[in-house]
Structures are given as structure tokens and as C-alpha cells.
Design a protein around this motif. Structure first.
Motif, PDB file in Angstrom:
ATOM      1  N   ASN A   1       1.072  -0.016  -4.922  1.00 28.43           N
ATOM      2  CA  ASN A   1       0.808  -0.693  -3.861  1.00 28.43           C
ATOM      3  C   ASN A   1       1.453  -0.645  -2.656  1.00 28.43           C
ATOM      4  OD1 ASN A   1      -1.555  -2.098  -2.751  1.00 28.43           O
ATOM      5  ND2 ASN A   1      -0.330  -3.850  -2.642  1.00 28.43           N
TER       6      ASN A   1
ATOM      7  N   PRO B   1       2.975  -6.090  -0.846  1.00 29.33           N
ATOM      8  CA  PRO B   1       2.903  -6.942  -1.898  1.00 29.33           C
ATOM      9  C   PRO B   1       1.432  -6.889  -2.350  1.00 29.33           C
ATOM     10  CG  PRO B   1       3.962  -7.812   0.015  1.00 29.33           C
ATOM     11  CD  PRO B   1       3.329  -6.604   0.692  1.00 29.33           C
ATOM     12  N   LEU B   2       1.358  -6.877  -3.684  1.00 28.67           N
ATOM     13  CA  LEU B   2      -0.147  -7.182  -4.393  1.00 28.67           C
ATOM     14  C   LEU B   2      -0.748  -8.168  -4.035  1.00 28.67           C
ATOM     15  CD1 LEU B   2      -1.591  -5.243  -6.107  1.00 28.67           C
ATOM     16  CD2 LEU B   2      -0.910  -6.745  -8.078  1.00 28.67           C
TER      17      LEU B   2
ATOM     18  N   ARG C   1      -1.344  -8.637 -13.457  1.00 27.16           N
ATOM     19  CA  ARG C   1       0.264  -8.931 -13.693  1.00 27.16           C
ATOM     20  C   ARG C   1       0.434  -9.452 -15.265  1.00 27.16           C
ATOM     21  NH1 ARG C   1       3.525  -8.039  -9.691  1.00 27.16           N
ATOM     22  NH2 ARG C   1       2.814  -8.368  -7.601  1.00 27.16           N
TER      23      ARG C   1
ATOM     24  N   VAL D   1       2.879  -2.840 -12.356  1.00 22.69           N
ATOM     25  CA  VAL D   1       2.775  -2.970 -11.000  1.00 22.69           C
ATOM     26  C   VAL D   1       3.815  -2.675 -10.142  1.00 22.69           C
ATOM     27  CG1 VAL D   1       2.171  -4.569  -8.889  1.00 22.69           C
ATOM     28  CG2 VAL D   1       0.934  -4.725 -11.179  1.00 22.69           C
TER      29      VAL D   1
ATOM     30  N   ASP E   1       5.018  -2.990  -6.604  1.00 19.40           N
ATOM     31  CA  ASP E   1       4.712  -3.602  -5.294  1.00 19.40           C
ATOM     32  C   ASP E   1       5.809  -2.709  -4.255  1.00 19.40           C
ATOM     33  OD1 ASP E   1       2.975  -6.092  -5.432  1.00 19.40           O
ATOM     34  OD2 ASP E   1       4.874  -6.616  -6.817  1.00 19.40           O
ATOM     35  N   ASP E   2       5.214  -2.786  -2.947  1.00 23.71           N
ATOM     36  CA  ASP E   2       6.152  -1.869  -1.895  1.00 23.71           C
ATOM     37  C   ASP E   2       6.649  -0.667  -2.140  1.00 23.71           C
ATOM     38  OD1 ASP E   2       6.060  -4.457  -0.062  1.00 23.71           O
ATOM     39  OD2 ASP E   2       7.557  -5.247  -1.710  1.00 23.71           O
TER      40      ASP E   2
END
Length: 558
Positions: free
Chosen positions: A38, A41-42, A146, A153, A155-156
Motif C-alpha cells: 500500500n 499507511p493501511l 493484519r 502487509v 505499508d508505505d
């Protein structure tokens, strides 16, 4: 800059909105190892968070999937592929209610049943109101992802482009891990593109600044077919004043007699919308014409107003006591009592990557889910279909990708393809102490041109200007460089995003030029009539060595 990390997985999901989250859960249910990348941030970034209404499903006793499908095709002016409309309508109830198992909550009526609303275009009450809107949906699905052992996952993580294997199938993606500054290869035999739309390309829109069309460009460059890129839904009531609230929106659907019973007024106090309320493209056009006719307020908009509602101030305030409207109040405007200045703004991409009912694209191993997927809504979208489509097609994309990965073994990215993408990203960097290129002026110029020439009213001369400017912008960006800042190199992200936006602008202009008619949200001032004899079909954009190719693609199930 070189690849410094490689991750292997079975299914790669690009994008962590409602579609990507549901695709990840579905793929994991097949036993696949899933990696979800993603850009931010999710559950704290992306377009899903801006959704404030609900989901559509045929749960009323007088409703049916057949009626729902007919509404989709009718309100989409015949441009939806019938097999996709049927799939959306048939799967809607099951997939919408399934979200409750992940923690999503819906508004209930006094008897404890679902409080179904009837929005314009719906032949029966069909809208389920999600508590917390898009934030509530995304938050629940993110928590489920999660907590799933089969889902990892990232993030960023900013994907810069897809890579393929030696036979031409998709084999993963290259991207920037913004948290550590590394360029990484994510190898996967199945990739689901779930990156949302490109609405931030328009100067007036109601979407976050990360809606830059990245996934559309990744798929296009990998060889996927894009359809109906001229079809962008302009929501009627996007705030244009004050500046701190530009990009927020208020529901025009709430102006219905059975909700708040208000209206949108011109500068003489005359109502702009008839009752019952028209569907979105008709409402948008009425507002746009009122502005064009000089009936706008001091900042170029019209006045959304429910302060005179016969429901009474207390009832109106109670209905608007939700996050979206409390956000507006926090900026000094009370939507329950004040006049709110609004105008049509880019809201949803109706076109996109061409898919079949299992969300397969024209590239082997590549799947796509709304909003970056197209061809299921047509030239207009019913209220509530946006979030519903994320769950129906997100689940289908994840299941199909999981099966594909099981049948096709591990990914084998072509080293030459990986090196090409790596070199493309590395070439954008200048020495760390360099000032680099100022991107703001290029971005503002492009967005203003898209707004002017590919907004509510279009003609050949303006679209040709936009196509030239998009090409000029891409040429200027080819020489642009930004500092090698290491972690969270936001300027590098902005440069690549702007390159994507310029490419999309050219595809929007070319597709809009190709469709020589008016249909739904595509309004050609020089071709004001609907032309079913020649244009009851998709526009098609594909990539060739020397640039885009535009044409037509037949509808499925016409």
C-alpha cells in the motif's frame, strides 16, 4: 539505485483500499501466500476513506438481482458489459453482508432490520448505510488482513511499475520501500491491481492527493487494455469554498424529500434540482449549466442548503451528525444551517482496466479490481455501487489470482525487465544536495488543463490542446530530477506520480476525442446527441511502441 531486497509471494495485491483488502482476504482463503503493498499507511490513506454513504444490495422484499442489473445498465446508458453488471447484481447481497463477519456495521431500523435507503436511479430501496462510511469499511477489513497469518502487509510501499517474465506474463513489481529507502522486487505469479482512480488529475475533485492513477499506468505499460477512460463521474456537490474545505463533498442524495428535503439554489435563490432527484449525471449537468449561465455564487458554486427543511433543525442536525459533516463543522461551516457552496467535481473513474467476471485482464497473471477496473458501470454509476463493487470484484479478483498462482508455480521475473524498471527509477535521482526540479508549477498547469478541457463540457479543440499539453508535460518531466533523499523520498514519489498523471491525461484526452457523442458523464459540446448506432461500445486505449492507440471495443452481452 539498485534492487536491495527481494520478496517472493504467490499473490501480490497493489493497493490497500476496500478492493485490495477484500482481494487479499479472498486470495488467502485459497491457501495462497499474499503480500499487500500500500502506498500509504493501511486504512489511513486512499480513496475508500472518502466514501460517506453506503453499499447497494437487493435486500428489499420487492427487489431482485435482475432489477438491480437492469438499473445498472439503464442508468449507465447501456455502456456496461452485461456479464459484469449481472455479476455485480448477483453477488452484491452475499458480499455486502459478508463484510459483517469482518466487523463492518450497518445502520438498522427500529425493528432491527437493515435501514434501506432509496437513492436516485434505484428502482427499489437498496442502499445500506455503513457505520463510519469508507473509514468503517476499510478499518474492519484492514484489521482482518493484519490478523490473517497468510497475509503480509507492506505499508508505505510505492510500486513504480510491473515486471514480466520471459513469456510476457506478469511476474511481480518493483517499488520503493519508503520507510527504509530501499528499491525492492516483489516477485509473484499473480498480481491484483487495486490502486483506485485518477481523480486528483482534475483541479476540482473530492478525492485525496494520492488518487493519481498509478495502477492504470502500470497495467497500461504492461500491455493491458484500458476502456472508457473518458468516463469520469462528476459528483454534483463538491465544496468549492472555503479553501480549507475544497475537496470535501455533501450528499446531493440527502436533498431527497424522504431524507432532508433541501435543494441546491442559484444566486437568485431559485432551486436548481427538480424533485424527485435526478441521477448523478443529470444533476451534475443541471448544476454545470447553472454555473455556465451566470447563476453561480461568489466563488463559482451554487448553494446546497437544508436550513429550510420541513424536517426541522433538530432532525437535520441529527442526520448530519456523522464524521463527514462534523469535519465540515470543524472548519467553521455548519451544514445543518449554513449555505454550502458546491460545484461538480471529479468523484469516480467509470472506465479503467478491462476485466472479465473473474477480474482477469488482457495480460496473463494480471487481475484488476475497482476502481481502477472499468466496464461494469457504464457512463454513470448508481449511488452505493462504488463500495459494493469493491467487495464483489475484490473477492473475485483474489480468488482468481489465488487459483492462478496455484496453477502456474513461482514467479520468474525477466532480469532484463527488472533492470529496465530499476534504471528508470534510478534515472530520476540527482545528487542528494541538489535542489532538483520544481514540480508544483507543472502539476498545477496539468490539473488546470484537465479541468478546463476534460471537465463537464468538452470539444475537439480543447481535447486536442489537452493532448498536446500532456505530451509537453511528459517531455519536460523526462529531464526532471529530484534529490536522492533516502527514506520517505516524497519528492521522488511526486515526480513518478506526476509522470503517471501526464500519461493518464493523454489517455483521457485521446479517449474523449474518440467518443464522438454525448453519453452520461461524457458531454461533447460539439457532438451533443447520444449515438447508439456508432458508439454503443467501449473506447479502447492500448500502448504501442510510438504511443497510445485509440479505438473501439464491443460490449460483452449486448
Amino acid at each position: 539505485m539498485k534492487i536491495t531486497a527481494t520478496r517472493q509471494t504467490d499473490v501480490l495485491i497493489v493497493g490497500g483500499g476496500a478492493s485490495g483488502l477484500r482481494a487479499a482476504l479472498a486470495a488467502a482463503e485459497t491457501g495462497a501466500r499474499v503480500l499487500l503493498a500500500n502506498k500509504g499507511p493501511l486504512a489511513r490513506s486512499g480513496i475508500t476513506l472518502t466514501a460517506a454513504g453506503g453499499m447497494q444490495a437487493p435486500l428489499h422484499p420487492d427487489d431482485s438481482p435482475e432489477l438491480f442489473c437492469d438499473d445498472i445498465i439503464r442508468c449507465g446508458y447501456g455502456l456496461a458489459d452485461r456479464d459484469l453488471a449481472q455479476t455485480l447484481a448477483a453477488d452484491a447481497a452475499g458480499r455486502v453482508l459478508e463484510t459483517e463477519r469482518y466487523g463492518v456495521s450497518f445502520v438498522r431500523d427500529a425493528a432491527g432490520g437493515y435501514a434501506l435507503g432509496q437513492f436516485p436511479g434505484q428502482s427499489q430501496p437498496r442502499n445500506l448505510f455503513v457505520r463510519g462510511g469508507g473509514i468503517g469499511l476499510a478499518g474492519a477489513l484492514a484489521k482482518a488482513c493484519r490478523g490473517h497469518a497468510g497475509i503480509t502487509v507492506l505499508d508505505d510501499f510505492f510500486v513504480t511499475g510491473l515486471v514480466r517474465d520471459a513469456a510476457g506474463a506478469v511476474a511481480g513489481a518493483v517499488g520503493l520501500d519508503l520507510r527504509n529507502g530501499e528499491l525492492a522486487l516483489l516477485a509473484a505469479p499473480a498480481v491484483v491491481m487495486a490502486t483506485g482512480g485518477c481523480q486528483w488529475l482534475w483541479a476540482t475533485n473530492d478525492c485525496p492527493a494520492d488518487a493519481t492513477g498509478d495502477g492504470l499506468v502500470h497495467a497500461y505499460r504492461a500491455g493491458a487494455e484500458l476502456v472508457d477512460m473518458e468516463m469520469v463521474l462528476f459528483y454534483p456537490s463538491v465544496l468549492v469554498w472555503p479553501p480549507s474545505l475544497q475537496g470535501a463533498f455533501v450528499h446531493y442524495e440527502y436533498l431527497a424529500p424522504d431524507v432532508l428535503d433541501g435543494n441546491i439554489y442559484d444566486n437568485a435563490g431559485r432551486p436548481v434540482l427538480p424533485k424527485p432527484l435526478p441521477v448523478r449525471d443529470e444533476a451534475m449537468l443541471l448544476l454545470a449549466r447553472a454555473v455556465r449561465d451566470g447563476r453561480a455564487g461568489p466563488h463559482g458554486g451554487l448553494m446546497w442548503y437544508v436550513g429550510d427543511s420541513p424536517k426541522g433543525t433538530a432532525a437535520v442536525a441529527a442526520k448530519l451528525d456523522i464524521l463527514q459533516y462534523n469535519y465540515i463543522r470543524a472548519h467553521g461551516v455548519d451544514p445543518a444551517t449554513d449555505r454550502v457552496e458546491v460545484a461538480p467535481g471529479a468523484h469516480y473513474l467509470l472506465g479503467g482496466i478491462h476485466i472479465d467476471p473473474d477480474c482477469r485482464t488482457s495480460v496473463r497473471g494480471l487481475f484488476a479490481a475497482p476502481e481502477c477496473a472499468g466496464n461494469f458501470d457504464g457512463a454513470n454509476r448508481l449511488a452505493g455501487n462504488g463500495l459494493t463493487a469493491t467487495q464483489v470484484f475484490g473477492a473475485r479478483a483474489g480468488l482468481a489470482a489465488g487459483r492462478w498462482a496455484a496453477d502456474n508455480g513461482g514467479a520468474r521475473p525477466d532480469p532484463a525487465a527488472v533492470e529496465e524498471e530499476t534504471a528508470r527509477v534510478a534515472a530520476r535521482l540527482a545528487p542528494a544536495k541538489s535542489g532538483g526540479t520544481d514540480l508544483a508549477a507543472l502539476r498545477d498547469r496539468l490539473r488546470a488543463a484537465v479541468q478546463q478541457y476534460a471537465g463537464v463540457g468538452r470539444d475537439a479543440a480543447g481535447l486536442q490542446r489537452l493532448a498536446r499539453l500532456a505530451g509537453d508535460t511528459r517531455a519536460e518531466l523526462a529531464a526532471a530530477r529530484v534529490p536522492d533523499a533516502g527514506v520517505f523520498n516524497q519528492r521522488l514519489v511526486e515526480l513518478i506520480e506526476l509522470e503517471n498523471m501526464a500519461e493518464i491525461a493523454g489517455l483521457v484526452a485521446g479517449s474523449a476525442l474518440t467518443r464522438a457523442e454525448t453519453r452520461g458523464h461524457h458531454i461533447r459540446d460539439d457532438f451533443p446527441a447520444r449515438d447508439d448506432a456508432n458508439w454503443l461500445c467501449h473506447t479502447l486505449a492500448t500502448r504501442a511502441a510510438d504511443g497510445p492507440r485509440f479505438g473501439a471495443k464491443p460490449l460483452r452481452g449486448r
